[in-house]
Write a protein that holds these residues in place. Structure first.
Motif, PDB file in Angstrom:
ATOM      1  N   ASP A 161       0.801  -1.151  -0.160  1.00  0.00           N
ATOM      2  CA  ASP A 161      -0.035  -0.127  -0.305  1.00  0.00           C
ATOM      3  C   ASP A 161       0.720   1.091  -0.058  1.00  0.00           C
ATOM      4  N   LEU A 162       2.305   1.223   0.201  1.00  0.00           N
ATOM      5  CA  LEU A 162       3.034   2.379   0.243  1.00  0.00           C
ATOM      6  C   LEU A 162       3.027   3.137  -1.086  1.00  0.00           C
ATOM      7  N   ASP A 163       2.949   2.375  -2.198  1.00  0.00           N
ATOM      8  CA  ASP A 163       2.858   3.232  -3.319  1.00  0.00           C
ATOM      9  C   ASP A 163       4.050   4.084  -3.704  1.00  0.00           C
ATOM     10  N   VAL A 164       5.303   3.653  -3.402  1.00  0.00           N
ATOM     11  CA  VAL A 164       6.497   4.114  -3.677  1.00  0.00           C
ATOM     12  C   VAL A 164       7.406   3.231  -3.659  1.00  0.00           C
ATOM     13  N   PRO A 165       8.634   3.412  -4.914  1.00  0.00           N
ATOM     14  CA  PRO A 165       9.428   2.369  -5.155  1.00  0.00           C
ATOM     15  C   PRO A 165      10.376   2.075  -3.666  1.00  0.00           C
ATOM     16  N   ILE A 166      10.343   0.822  -3.478  1.00  0.00           N
ATOM     17  CA  ILE A 166      11.129   0.503  -2.420  1.00  0.00           C
ATOM     18  C   ILE A 166      12.743  -0.293  -2.796  1.00  0.00           C
ATOM     19  N   ILE A 167      13.717   0.212  -2.139  1.00  0.00           N
ATOM     20  CA  ILE A 167      15.041   0.124  -2.646  1.00  0.00           C
ATOM     21  C   ILE A 167      15.591  -0.434  -1.534  1.00  0.00           C
ATOM     22  N   TYR A 168      15.921  -1.854  -1.654  1.00  0.00           N
ATOM     23  CA  TYR A 168      17.051  -2.380  -0.472  1.00  0.00           C
ATOM     24  C   TYR A 168      18.437  -2.056  -0.943  1.00  0.00           C
ATOM     25  N   THR A 169      19.036  -1.093   0.267  1.00  0.00           N
ATOM     26  CA  THR A 169      20.458  -1.014  -0.031  1.00  0.00           C
ATOM     27  C   THR A 169      21.686  -1.741   0.352  1.00  0.00           C
ATOM     28  N   GLY A 170      21.167  -2.899   1.232  1.00  0.00           N
ATOM     29  CA  GLY A 170      22.027  -3.965   1.930  1.00  0.00           C
ATOM     30  C   GLY A 170      22.079  -2.966   3.290  1.00  0.00           C
TER      31      GLY A 170
END
Length: 194
Positions: free
Chosen positions: A182-191
């Motif tokens: 539901d967040l509706d934004v790109p989610i980027i895992y950085t490590g």
């Protein structure tokens, strides 16, 4: 050179501050303004290329239930000054991106200064990107549904991306936050950070 304003509010301990420092050190290709909302830590230094703005410090009790001014200073006056100073710094620096550490997943008690900043950014026409910098594991709450609804509402209204400082092969955000879709934004895992 692109400009990034990085907001960090550490309350008890230094984990958030240390992670934020590591992230800022990785932004060497940007002009960075670091907003520090916690108490000054003796011997703690950011790279000389980073400009630092120290807001009047606010700390918390050991249970994270109440915030208060440092050295008995009036909380209401500190809050008003911090909100004013944060908006003034945004106008002065005119960043291309604002990175906010933990909020809205945490630091709800700092909405008094962050929501006016986020509203100002959006009034300006979404030219400044707003990014949440988030640790790997969130604390489960007694009012989890209400908490997640508030986070989703704020993320969808004000944020452009979410950086999760984790390895998705080891720990995924949805393990501690059920409404990730539901967040509706790109989610980027950085490590993990350092």
């Amino acid at each position: 050179m692109k400009k990034i304003m990085f907001y960090c509010q550490h309350i008890l301990g230094m984990g958030h501050l240390i992670r934020s420092k590591a992230l800022v050190e990785g932004l060497a290709d940007f002009e960075v303004c670091f907003i520090n909302g916690g108490e000054m830590v003796p011997g703690f230094e950011l790279p000389g290329t980073v400009s630092v703005v120290n807001l009047p410090p606010i700390t918390s009790d050991a249970d994270f239930k109440k915030i208060h001014g440092v050295n008995g200073k009036d909380l209401g006056k500190i809050q008003a000054e911090r909100a004013r100073q944060l908006l003034a710094e945004f106008e002065r620096f005119r960043p291309d991106a604002v990175i906010i550490e933990l909020f809205p997943f945490g630091r709800k008690k700092f909405a008094f200064e962050l929501l006016p900043l986020l509203a100002r950014i959006r009034v300006a026409g979404r030219q400044t990107k707003v990014i949440c910098s988030l640790r790997d594991i969130l604390v489960t709450r007694s009012d989890q549904d209400k908490y997640e609804e508030r986070v989703v509402r704020v993320m969808r209204r004000y944020f452009d991306a979410l950086l999760v400082h984790a390895d998705p092969q080891f720990q995924r955000l949805e393990e501690t936050f059920t409404r990730i879709d539901d967040l509706d934004v790109p989610i980027i895992y950085t490590g993990y950070v350092t």
